[in-house]
Design an enzyme around this catalytic site. Structure first.
Site, PDB file in Angstrom:
ATOM      1  N   ASP A  76       0.882  -1.139   0.076  1.00 60.79           N
ATOM      2  CA  ASP A  76      -0.020   0.065   0.010  1.00 60.79           C
ATOM      3  C   ASP A  76       0.977   1.290  -0.099  1.00 60.79           C
ATOM      4  O   ASP A  76       1.563   1.439   1.001  1.00 60.79           O
ATOM      5  CB  ASP A  76      -0.992   0.234   1.038  1.00 60.79           C
ATOM      6  CG  ASP A  76      -1.976   1.210   1.361  1.00 60.79           C
ATOM      7  OD1 ASP A  76      -1.570   2.080   0.585  1.00 60.79           O
ATOM      8  OD2 ASP A  76      -3.005   1.172   2.058  1.00 60.79           O
ATOM      9  N   VAL A  77       1.019   1.930  -1.151  1.00 65.52           N
ATOM     10  CA  VAL A  77       1.944   2.975  -1.147  1.00 65.52           C
ATOM     11  C   VAL A  77       1.858   4.223  -0.518  1.00 65.52           C
ATOM     12  O   VAL A  77       2.350   5.180  -0.725  1.00 65.52           O
ATOM     13  CB  VAL A  77       2.406   3.111  -2.731  1.00 65.52           C
ATOM     14  CG1 VAL A  77       3.003   1.996  -3.447  1.00 65.52           C
ATOM     15  CG2 VAL A  77       1.175   3.428  -3.601  1.00 65.52           C
ATOM     16  N   TYR A 170      -9.103  14.910  -8.347  1.00 66.07           N
ATOM     17  CA  TYR A 170      -8.120  14.175  -9.269  1.00 66.07           C
ATOM     18  C   TYR A 170      -7.204  15.182  -9.893  1.00 66.07           C
ATOM     19  O   TYR A 170      -5.923  15.099 -10.127  1.00 66.07           O
ATOM     20  CB  TYR A 170      -8.718  13.284 -10.396  1.00 66.07           C
ATOM     21  CG  TYR A 170      -8.170  12.473 -11.228  1.00 66.07           C
ATOM     22  CD1 TYR A 170      -7.418  11.468 -10.880  1.00 66.07           C
ATOM     23  CD2 TYR A 170      -7.667  13.068 -12.618  1.00 66.07           C
ATOM     24  CE1 TYR A 170      -6.568  10.787 -11.818  1.00 66.07           C
ATOM     25  CE2 TYR A 170      -6.863  12.410 -13.340  1.00 66.07           C
ATOM     26  CZ  TYR A 170      -6.679  11.088 -13.029  1.00 66.07           C
ATOM     27  OH  TYR A 170      -5.543  10.448 -14.016  1.00 66.07           O
TER      28      TYR A 170
END
Length: 268
Positions: A76-77, A170
């Site tokens: 999980d970055v 985004y």
């Protein structure tokens, strides 16, 4: 006086990645999967990193079928400890890391006035904070070595406000990736680490295909294609040349640059 035109390796050799070690986050599908294949085909050993181990293993198996040295890593970055464990696993396998492709990300359409704050935070965490965490961990290996290539997946949405969908979070996250890329490039240039980004336009992936199968997606596709001079979406393979170039010695004098690959969308 030396003559670089005569003394430098032939151009196609400078695109080769033999002896290099790469990681690709979000490598289990879509653009990341294509990046992993492209880098491996150019000669690099590749760590396929994904939140889901099963999809990372599937891509690593695809690479092995091509005689590419590859491993799958689950991470999980958005978690600093898992990012460090990712790098440690690569160093344990190959003893080096020369190419970091920070590609993991998510998308969401949401009206700004009704978007939940938790959704905003998640978008910034996955699409921007993770890029910083990965670049930081990669640089801690590359800077002492005096050489490295960090490639961040941004988006044309970091340059524009898309239409007709609303996606302010985004767009903001990807704009952050662009300026983070420039900032890290300036900070690390004299120490041999180049930092660049790739900004895809609308690209056909499974996630996009699923979206376009919905009623709202079907209404948006004609608008998108009408605003794209080439009149089609990118295939993920359209992006492979850019990642290989940025990872290779052919781009050693490029840093802080964003490569927009959008079929001409941003021309208008």
């Amino acid at each position: 006086m030396s003559d670089p035109v005569l003394e430098t390796k032939p151009i196609l050799e400078r695109f080769r990645l033999d002896g290099r070690v790469a990681l690709v986050t979000g490598g289990g599908q879509g653009i990341g999967r294509a990046f992993a294949h492209g880098l491996g085909e150019a000669g690099a050993a590749v760590a396929v990193v994904d939140l889901r181990l099963d999809v990372a293993e599937a891509v690593a198996h695809e690479l092995a079928q091509k005689q590419i040295d590859a491993i799958a890593v689950q991470a999980d970055v958005t978690k600093p400890d898992q990012v460090q464990a990712m790098v440690d696993a690569i160093l344990a396998k190959w003893g080096a890391l020369t190419i970091g492709v920070n590609n993991a990300g998510i998308g969401q359409w949401a009206d700004a006035e009704s978007m939940a704050y938790s959704d905003w935070l998640r978008m910034i965490d996955v699409d921007l904070n993770s890029v910083f965490l990965c670049a930081q961990a990669e640089a801690k290996v590359m800077l002492p070595a005096g050489y490295g290539k960090i490639i961040n997946t941004a988006s044309m949405s970091g340059h524009i406000s898309n239409t007709p969908q609303n996606q302010s979070a985004y767009n903001t996250a990807k704009a952050g990736v662009l300026h983070l890329t420039r900032s890290l490039a300036a900070e690390w240039a004299k120490r041999g680490v180049r930092v660049n980004s790739i900004s895809p336009g609308y690209t056909r992936t499974k996630l996009v295909d699923d979206l376009l199968a919905t009623p709202i997606g079907q209404t948006m596709l004609p608008t998108w294609m009408g605003m794209t001079p080439m009149g089609r979406m990118a295939e993920v393979t359209d992006l492979q040349g850019a990642v290989v170039y940025l990872a290779s010695a052919a781009s050693d004098y490029m840093t802080g640059h964003d490569m927009v690959i959008d079929g001409g969308y941003c021309c208008w």
